[in-house]
Write an enzyme that holds these catalytic residues in place. Sequence first.
Site, PDB file in Angstrom:
ATOM      1  N   SER A 213      -8.417  -2.325   2.123  1.00 28.77           N
ATOM      2  CA  SER A 213      -9.860  -2.466   1.840  1.00 28.77           C
ATOM      3  C   SER A 213     -10.296  -1.568   0.684  1.00 28.77           C
ATOM      4  O   SER A 213     -11.004  -2.028  -0.229  1.00 28.77           O
ATOM      5  CB  SER A 213     -10.697  -2.181   3.090  1.00 28.77           C
ATOM      6  OG  SER A 213     -10.338  -0.949   3.683  1.00 28.77           O
TER       7      SER A 213
ATOM      8  N   ASP B  52      -6.519   2.259  15.354  1.00 28.55           N
ATOM      9  CA  ASP B  52      -6.968   1.067  16.069  1.00 28.55           C
ATOM     10  C   ASP B  52      -6.460   0.991  17.508  1.00 28.55           C
ATOM     11  O   ASP B  52      -6.996   0.238  18.317  1.00 28.55           O
ATOM     12  CB  ASP B  52      -6.524  -0.193  15.312  1.00 28.55           C
ATOM     13  CG  ASP B  52      -7.076  -0.222  13.911  1.00 28.55           C
ATOM     14  OD1 ASP B  52      -8.286   0.011  13.771  1.00 28.55           O
ATOM     15  OD2 ASP B  52      -6.309  -0.446  12.960  1.00 28.55           O
TER      16      ASP B  52
ATOM     17  N   HIS C 298      -4.532  -5.033   8.933  1.00 28.55           N
ATOM     18  CA  HIS C 298      -5.428  -3.937   8.523  1.00 28.55           C
ATOM     19  C   HIS C 298      -6.538  -3.802   9.578  1.00 28.55           C
ATOM     20  O   HIS C 298      -6.256  -3.562  10.752  1.00 28.55           O
ATOM     21  CB  HIS C 298      -5.938  -4.224   7.100  1.00 28.55           C
ATOM     22  CG  HIS C 298      -6.708  -3.120   6.450  1.00 28.55           C
ATOM     23  ND1 HIS C 298      -6.610  -1.804   6.825  1.00 28.55           N
ATOM     24  CD2 HIS C 298      -7.620  -3.136   5.428  1.00 28.55           C
ATOM     25  CE1 HIS C 298      -7.412  -1.058   6.070  1.00 28.55           C
ATOM     26  NE2 HIS C 298      -8.035  -1.851   5.218  1.00 28.55           N
TER      27      HIS C 298
ATOM     28  N   HIS D 221       2.291   2.365  10.616  1.00 28.82           N
ATOM     29  CA  HIS D 221       1.394   2.639   9.485  1.00 28.82           C
ATOM     30  C   HIS D 221       2.178   2.595   8.178  1.00 28.82           C
ATOM     31  O   HIS D 221       3.372   2.894   8.151  1.00 28.82           O
ATOM     32  CB  HIS D 221       0.727   4.013   9.628  1.00 28.82           C
ATOM     33  CG  HIS D 221      -0.510   4.134   8.808  1.00 28.82           C
ATOM     34  ND1 HIS D 221      -0.501   4.564   7.505  1.00 28.82           N
ATOM     35  CD2 HIS D 221      -1.815   3.845   9.101  1.00 28.82           C
ATOM     36  CE1 HIS D 221      -1.734   4.537   7.033  1.00 28.82           C
ATOM     37  NE2 HIS D 221      -2.548   4.101   7.973  1.00 28.82           N
TER      38      HIS D 221
ATOM     39  N   ARG E 147      -6.829  10.346  13.800  1.00 31.87           N
ATOM     40  CA  ARG E 147      -8.012   9.583  14.225  1.00 31.87           C
ATOM     41  C   ARG E 147      -7.806   9.050  15.647  1.00 31.87           C
ATOM     42  O   ARG E 147      -8.755   8.893  16.410  1.00 31.87           O
ATOM     43  CB  ARG E 147      -8.290   8.425  13.249  1.00 31.87           C
ATOM     44  CG  ARG E 147      -8.592   8.882  11.834  1.00 31.87           C
ATOM     45  CD  ARG E 147      -8.662   7.719  10.857  1.00 31.87           C
ATOM     46  NE  ARG E 147      -7.400   7.010  10.745  1.00 31.87           N
ATOM     47  CZ  ARG E 147      -7.194   5.929   9.994  1.00 31.87           C
ATOM     48  NH1 ARG E 147      -8.206   5.437   9.281  1.00 31.87           N
ATOM     49  NH2 ARG E 147      -6.017   5.349   9.941  1.00 31.87           N
TER      50      ARG E 147
HETATM   51  N1  NMX Z   1       5.109  -3.843  15.860  1.00 32.62           N
HETATM   52  C1  NMX Z   1       6.189  -4.576  15.513  1.00 32.62           C
HETATM   53  N2  NMX Z   1       6.823  -4.461  14.348  1.00 32.62           N
HETATM   54  C2  NMX Z   1       6.383  -3.525  13.488  1.00 32.62           C
HETATM   55  C3  NMX Z   1       5.306  -2.699  13.794  1.00 32.62           C
HETATM   56  C4  NMX Z   1       4.647  -2.894  15.029  1.00 32.62           C
HETATM   57  N3  NMX Z   1       3.573  -2.183  15.376  1.00 32.62           N
HETATM   58  N4  NMX Z   1       5.099  -1.870  12.752  1.00 32.62           N
HETATM   59  C5  NMX Z   1       6.021  -2.178  11.815  1.00 32.62           C
HETATM   60  N5  NMX Z   1       6.796  -3.200  12.264  1.00 32.62           N
HETATM   61  C6  NMX Z   1       7.850  -3.890  11.545  1.00 32.62           C
HETATM   62  C7  NMX Z   1       7.272  -4.559  10.318  1.00 32.62           C
HETATM   63  O1  NMX Z   1       6.626  -5.781  10.669  1.00 32.62           O
HETATM   64  C8  NMX Z   1       8.494  -4.717   9.445  1.00 32.62           C
HETATM   65  O2  NMX Z   1       9.235  -5.788   9.957  1.00 32.62           O
HETATM   66  P1  NMX Z   1       9.971  -6.841   8.945  1.00 32.62           P
HETATM   67  O3  NMX Z   1      10.905  -6.009   8.111  1.00 32.62           O
HETATM   68  O4  NMX Z   1      10.650  -7.780   9.868  1.00 32.62           O
HETATM   69  O5  NMX Z   1       8.886  -7.457   8.129  1.00 32.62           O
HETATM   70  C9  NMX Z   1       9.269  -3.426   9.755  1.00 32.62           C
HETATM   71  O6  NMX Z   1       8.797  -2.982  11.041  1.00 32.62           O
HETATM   72  C10 NMX Z   1       9.055  -2.330   8.745  1.00 32.62           C
HETATM   73  O7  NMX Z   1       7.678  -2.087   8.615  1.00 32.62           O
HETATM   74  P2  NMX Z   1       7.128  -0.615   8.237  1.00 32.62           P
HETATM   75  O8  NMX Z   1       7.699  -0.246   6.914  1.00 32.62           O
HETATM   76  O9  NMX Z   1       7.360   0.314   9.365  1.00 32.62           O
HETATM   77  O10 NMX Z   1       5.553  -0.841   8.156  1.00 32.62           O
HETATM   78  P3  NMX Z   1       4.696  -1.420   6.938  1.00 32.62           P
HETATM   79  O11 NMX Z   1       4.300  -0.295   6.057  1.00 32.62           O
HETATM   80  O12 NMX Z   1       5.357  -2.575   6.294  1.00 32.62           O
HETATM   81  O13 NMX Z   1       3.417  -1.990   7.724  1.00 32.62           O
HETATM   82  C11 NMX Z   1       1.683  -1.938   9.349  1.00 32.62           C
HETATM   83  C12 NMX Z   1       2.456  -1.145   8.295  1.00 32.62           C
HETATM   84  C13 NMX Z   1       0.495  -1.111   9.798  1.00 32.62           C
HETATM   85  C14 NMX Z   1       1.177  -3.236   8.721  1.00 32.62           C
HETATM   86  C15 NMX Z   1       2.631  -2.239  10.543  1.00 32.62           C
HETATM   87  O14 NMX Z   1       3.032  -1.033  11.144  1.00 32.62           O
HETATM   88  C16 NMX Z   1       1.988  -3.134  11.591  1.00 32.62           C
HETATM   89  O15 NMX Z   1       2.038  -4.352  11.441  1.00 32.62           O
HETATM   90  N6  NMX Z   1       1.357  -2.554  12.661  1.00 32.62           N
HETATM   91  C17 NMX Z   1       0.646  -3.327  13.629  1.00 32.62           C
HETATM   92  C18 NMX Z   1      -0.707  -3.771  13.089  1.00 32.62           C
HETATM   93  C19 NMX Z   1      -1.652  -2.602  12.981  1.00 32.62           C
HETATM   94  O16 NMX Z   1      -1.815  -1.808  13.900  1.00 32.62           O
HETATM   95  N7  NMX Z   1      -2.351  -2.512  11.846  1.00 32.62           N
HETATM   96  C20 NMX Z   1      -3.386  -1.487  11.652  1.00 32.62           C
HETATM   97  C21 NMX Z   1      -3.033  -0.413  10.642  1.00 32.62           C
HETATM   98  C22 NMX Z   1      -4.151   0.577  10.530  1.00 32.62           C
HETATM   99  N8  NMX Z   1      -5.353  -0.016   9.967  1.00 32.62           N
HETATM  100  O17 NMX Z   1      -6.405   0.117  10.518  1.00 32.62           O
HETATM  101  O18 NMX Z   1      -5.307  -0.657   8.909  1.00 32.62           O
HETATM  102  C1  MLT Z   2      -6.960   2.586   6.988  1.00 33.72           C
HETATM  103  O1  MLT Z   2      -7.742   3.321   7.593  1.00 33.72           O
HETATM  104  O2  MLT Z   2      -7.276   2.064   5.901  1.00 33.72           O
HETATM  105  C2  MLT Z   2      -5.667   2.228   7.645  1.00 33.72           C
HETATM  106  O3  MLT Z   2      -5.167   3.272   8.402  1.00 33.72           O
HETATM  107  C3  MLT Z   2      -4.654   1.602   6.729  1.00 33.72           C
HETATM  108  C4  MLT Z   2      -4.075   2.451   5.637  1.00 33.72           C
HETATM  109  O4  MLT Z   2      -4.399   3.606   5.431  1.00 33.72           O
HETATM  110  O5  MLT Z   2      -3.184   1.889   4.944  1.00 33.72           O
END
Ligand code: NMX
Ligand code: MLT
Length: 473
Positions: free
Chosen positions: A278, A409, A308, A354, A363
Amino acid sequence: MVFFRSVSLLSKLRSRAVRQPNLSNSVRWLQIQTSSPDLDLRSQLKDLIPEQQDRLKKLKSEHGKVQLGNITVDMVLGGMRGMTGLLWETSLLDPDEGIRFRGLSIPECQKLLPSAKPSGEPMPEGLLWLLLTGKVPTKEQADSLSQELRSRATIPDHVFKTIEALPVTAHPMTQFATGVMALQVQSEFQKAYEKGIHKSKFWEPTYEDSLNLIAQLPTVASYVYRRIYKNGQTIPMDDSLDYGGNFAHMLGFGNPEMKELMRLYVTIHTDHEGGNVSAHTGHLVASALSDPYLSFAAALNGLAGPLHGLANQEVLLWIKSVVEECGENITKEQLKDYVWKTLNGGKVVPGFGHGVLRKTDPRYTCQREFALKHLPNDPLFQLVSKLYEVVPPILLELGKVKNPWPNVDAHSGVLLNHYGLTEARYYTVLFGVSRAIGICSQLIWDRALGLPLERPKSVTMEWLENYCKKAAA
Ligand code: NMX
Ligand code: MLT
């Protein structure tokens, strides 16, 4: 410059105060000394801008050619993770320690920022002041900003009509972003640009738009909530209340604890450095000199994605589906099975992981502390606590997840749910209202510092293959 140094000095003193409790009185004294009695945020900012412009000029001329690291093919293919490429002044994220707003951690903000009630949670107005100026405001300054925001909060009628044009079933984020686009017609920046404003003055209408937007968002957001869930019966603003308290009030929640939660919620969701989807989107769009409304509406559309901001909705829906299937007194074994079922279904466990953090999100921790203080026996809070034990080892077992710990979250929904805000689909709107404070603060500085159009270079797979062949030869 001297004020920015004061904050870092304050921060150092704070950490010393943690080790030496007898210093805490001098920290309180310093907090009062760091802020001049001026109650006008805009004039404070005006004083700060020339010294920050000089600082940037010096940084560019003296260190412009210093390398910040190597870009690898992995980074290009991996969503630019770990690539330093943005200037973002209002906050900085450390992978282990979490977010610092102008140098202050969340516990420090809770101690130092003004609160609406004695020893209460920080007021978002105080954080806005801190993000914009680098100074911890006095209570009088925060109250004066509350008053100013209330005076800017009137919404033109066409905004409500525009939202009404959407079906009531439209996602709350769609209705909210539509409302923000409808607000855009009042943009001072757009008017000034059309009249030919000199670029050295860009920050001034940007400031006006930003404060107006921040002031108006809680009313638009509450309108969306009351439209969808409360038969359209809206609640007018209460002139005696601060920003967070008023937001809870307009949504329909009078409980003083819910007002405190809203102050904390908005404060911790405001800013998370510049690379998150964002903030980065808002910054990118604004770099084309799009006004704050256009830029923030774009940011909201990024926030609405499930990886996100929408993750807060996903977490509560997921938790509720666990309870539906297994009941509230679910065992850890049952919970493990449910987590594996989610992963085996090709889904992520929402609220965990994350892009930058490598430890539990502070947080999350401060929301957990709020829950331990106010709702320790809430069954969904207890389930969230169990998830903290069950999920990380499973994610580690997958072998690819870089951060198995909970993020912001994972916790927010159960707190809101406890006080009666049970409609999970609405949660990302609350995140959106909060995020405006961070994005707009930086946007004002983008214009004040004259930051350029953002335009990174992209390449094709063929280009990368050829480049790597040449590099290997
Ligand atoms: N559950 C399952 N798989 C996960 C998760 C999770 N919570 N977190 C990471 N992975 C997987 C990810 O999908 C990726 O798989 P692939 O190679 O098959 O595509 C692998 O682990 C490596 O990912 P990372 O490098 O650890 O994480 P990345 O930086 O790519 O993504 C998020 C970060 C936040 C997108 C990821 O951790 C996620 O999808 N979390 C769940 C959704 C979430 O809670 N999002 C909110 C983040 C905070 N916010 O408010 O924005
Ligand atoms: C945020 O607050 O924007 C989330 O934790 C995602 C991020 O920092 O990448």
